[in-house]
Design a protein around this motif. Sequence first.
Motif, short mmCIF file in Angstrom:
data_model
loop_
_atom_site.label_atom_id
_atom_site.label_comp_id
_atom_site.label_asym_id
_atom_site.label_seq_id
_atom_site.Cartn_x
_atom_site.Cartn_y
_atom_site.Cartn_z
N SER A 38 4.93 9.58 -7.22
CA SER A 38 5.75 8.85 -7.19
C SER A 38 6.30 8.56 -5.80
O SER A 38 6.49 7.68 -5.09
CB SER A 38 6.56 8.65 -8.37
N MET A 39 6.68 9.72 -5.18
CA MET A 39 7.32 9.71 -4.20
C MET A 39 6.53 9.46 -3.01
O MET A 39 6.72 8.74 -2.12
CB MET A 39 8.09 11.07 -3.93
N VAL A 40 5.47 10.06 -3.09
CA VAL A 40 4.24 9.70 -1.98
C VAL A 40 3.86 8.22 -2.04
O VAL A 40 3.82 7.71 -1.05
CB VAL A 40 3.09 10.67 -2.17
N ALA A 41 3.83 7.86 -3.06
CA ALA A 41 3.41 6.27 -3.19
C ALA A 41 4.47 5.44 -2.71
O ALA A 41 3.99 4.38 -2.00
CB ALA A 41 3.02 6.00 -4.73
N LEU A 44 4.28 5.70 1.07
CA LEU A 44 3.28 4.60 1.70
C LEU A 44 3.44 3.20 1.43
O LEU A 44 3.54 2.46 2.39
CB LEU A 44 2.07 5.06 0.87
N ALA A 45 3.92 2.83 0.29
CA ALA A 45 4.18 1.40 0.09
C ALA A 45 5.42 0.87 0.72
O ALA A 45 5.35 -0.50 0.90
CB ALA A 45 4.30 1.52 -1.42
N GLU A 46 6.44 1.59 0.99
CA GLU A 46 7.55 0.84 1.28
C GLU A 46 8.14 1.31 2.79
O GLU A 46 8.62 0.51 3.45
CB GLU A 46 8.66 1.07 0.33
N TRP A 47 7.64 2.40 3.30
CA TRP A 47 8.13 2.91 4.29
C TRP A 47 7.11 3.04 5.45
O TRP A 47 7.53 2.69 6.74
CB TRP A 47 8.86 4.31 4.18
N PHE A 48 5.89 3.10 5.22
CA PHE A 48 4.88 3.00 6.36
C PHE A 48 4.76 1.84 7.02
O PHE A 48 4.41 2.04 8.16
CB PHE A 48 3.53 3.54 5.84
N ILE A 49 5.18 0.85 6.44
CA ILE A 49 5.12 -0.55 7.19
C ILE A 49 5.94 -0.42 8.59
O ILE A 49 5.62 -1.21 9.38
CB ILE A 49 5.51 -1.68 6.30
N TRP A 50 6.85 0.19 8.49
CA TRP A 50 7.80 0.48 9.87
C TRP A 50 6.92 0.96 10.88
O TRP A 50 7.61 0.63 12.22
CB TRP A 50 9.14 1.00 9.64
N GLY A 147 -4.44 1.88 6.02
CA GLY A 147 -4.20 0.84 5.16
C GLY A 147 -4.89 1.11 3.69
O GLY A 147 -4.20 0.60 2.64
N VAL A 148 -5.62 1.84 3.51
CA VAL A 148 -6.27 2.09 2.10
C VAL A 148 -5.38 2.86 1.27
O VAL A 148 -5.17 2.36 0.10
CB VAL A 148 -7.72 3.03 2.45
N PRO A 149 -4.77 4.10 1.68
CA PRO A 149 -3.80 4.54 0.74
C PRO A 149 -2.48 3.76 0.46
O PRO A 149 -1.75 4.09 -0.54
CB PRO A 149 -3.45 6.16 1.44
N ILE A 150 -2.18 2.99 1.58
CA ILE A 150 -0.92 2.00 1.42
C ILE A 150 -1.44 0.90 0.40
O ILE A 150 -0.54 0.69 -0.68
CB ILE A 150 -0.65 1.46 2.77
N ALA A 151 -2.76 0.54 0.47
CA ALA A 151 -3.09 -0.38 -0.57
C ALA A 151 -2.93 0.26 -1.95
O ALA A 151 -2.70 -0.37 -2.97
CB ALA A 151 -4.52 -0.89 -0.17
N TRP A 152 -3.50 1.33 -2.17
CA TRP A 152 -3.39 1.98 -3.35
C TRP A 152 -2.15 2.38 -3.97
O TRP A 152 -1.69 2.00 -5.09
CB TRP A 152 -4.03 3.49 -3.20
N ALA A 153 -1.18 2.68 -3.11
CA ALA A 153 0.19 2.88 -3.38
C ALA A 153 0.76 1.56 -4.15
O ALA A 153 1.52 1.49 -4.97
CB ALA A 153 1.05 3.43 -2.26
N ARG A 154 0.53 0.30 -3.11
CA ARG A 154 1.15 -0.94 -3.88
C ARG A 154 0.30 -1.03 -5.37
O ARG A 154 1.26 -1.79 -6.09
CB ARG A 154 0.66 -2.26 -2.88
N ILE A 155 -0.62 -0.95 -5.71
CA ILE A 155 -1.08 -1.10 -7.00
C ILE A 155 -0.71 -0.01 -7.67
O ILE A 155 -0.28 -0.46 -9.03
CB ILE A 155 -2.87 -1.02 -6.86
N TYR A 156 -0.60 1.28 -7.26
CA TYR A 156 -0.09 2.24 -8.38
C TYR A 156 1.51 2.05 -8.76
O TYR A 156 1.60 2.29 -9.87
CB TYR A 156 0.03 3.55 -7.47
N LEU A 157 2.11 1.40 -7.79
CA LEU A 157 3.51 1.15 -8.01
C LEU A 157 3.45 -0.13 -9.05
O LEU A 157 4.88 -0.53 -9.35
CB LEU A 157 4.38 1.15 -6.84
#
Length: 213
Positions: A38-41, A44-50, A147-157
């Motif tokens: 959950s922390m990894v997701a 990826l989902a909220e912080w990597f965009i910076w 972008g692939v793991p970021i996309a996964w994280a947005r779905i996972y969350l």
Amino acid sequence: MAGSFPYQAIRPGDLMESLNQTLFLWLNAPEHPGTLISMVAILLAEWFIWTIPLLIGIGWLRGSESTRKAMLVATASGLLGLLVNQLIGLAWTHPRPFMIGLGHTLIPHVADSSFPSDHLTLWWAVAFSLVLQGGPRNAGITLTLLGVPIAWARIYLGVHFPFDMLGAVVVAAFSAWLTAQGAHWYLGAIYRFATDIHRRLFGRLIALGWVRD
């Protein structure tokens, strides 16, 4: 005819939506997700965009003229992608998973249209633009893959469907291509304007050699 059953055609849209929801439930977090994943997701989902504004900022402050121009075109690509998404959202609203009570949602999000993903559209529009421009291609390829793991994280969350990410790919590719093809119309004027502001803001640092002119 006795014993016959009424025939009801399955609409392609319903079939696609069923597939979309099935894939979502496969990728979405379970009822009791592990703390680490959950922390990894969330990272990826909220912080990597910076990474995007940071990369563009460093590329502008420390890069050559060609790198700076590439960053401006990438910025235009990202902005165009977000604009296209807004137009799509106005024309067709698609609810997010939590808006229809589907799956598990681990982070808060405004209840707006999910398709396409703004998050991944911005990410991939910048990434694809850098790939198309050649010079910063390695950075673009790295961003594309991330972008692939970021996309996964947005779905996972629980805030996006898988097809939201496919939509982001299409919009991002279109935006990157269009801004690259049309760069000769706008890049020169924007570059001169941005360079003038750069010199006004960082004149002292340029004199010290900390920032490139």
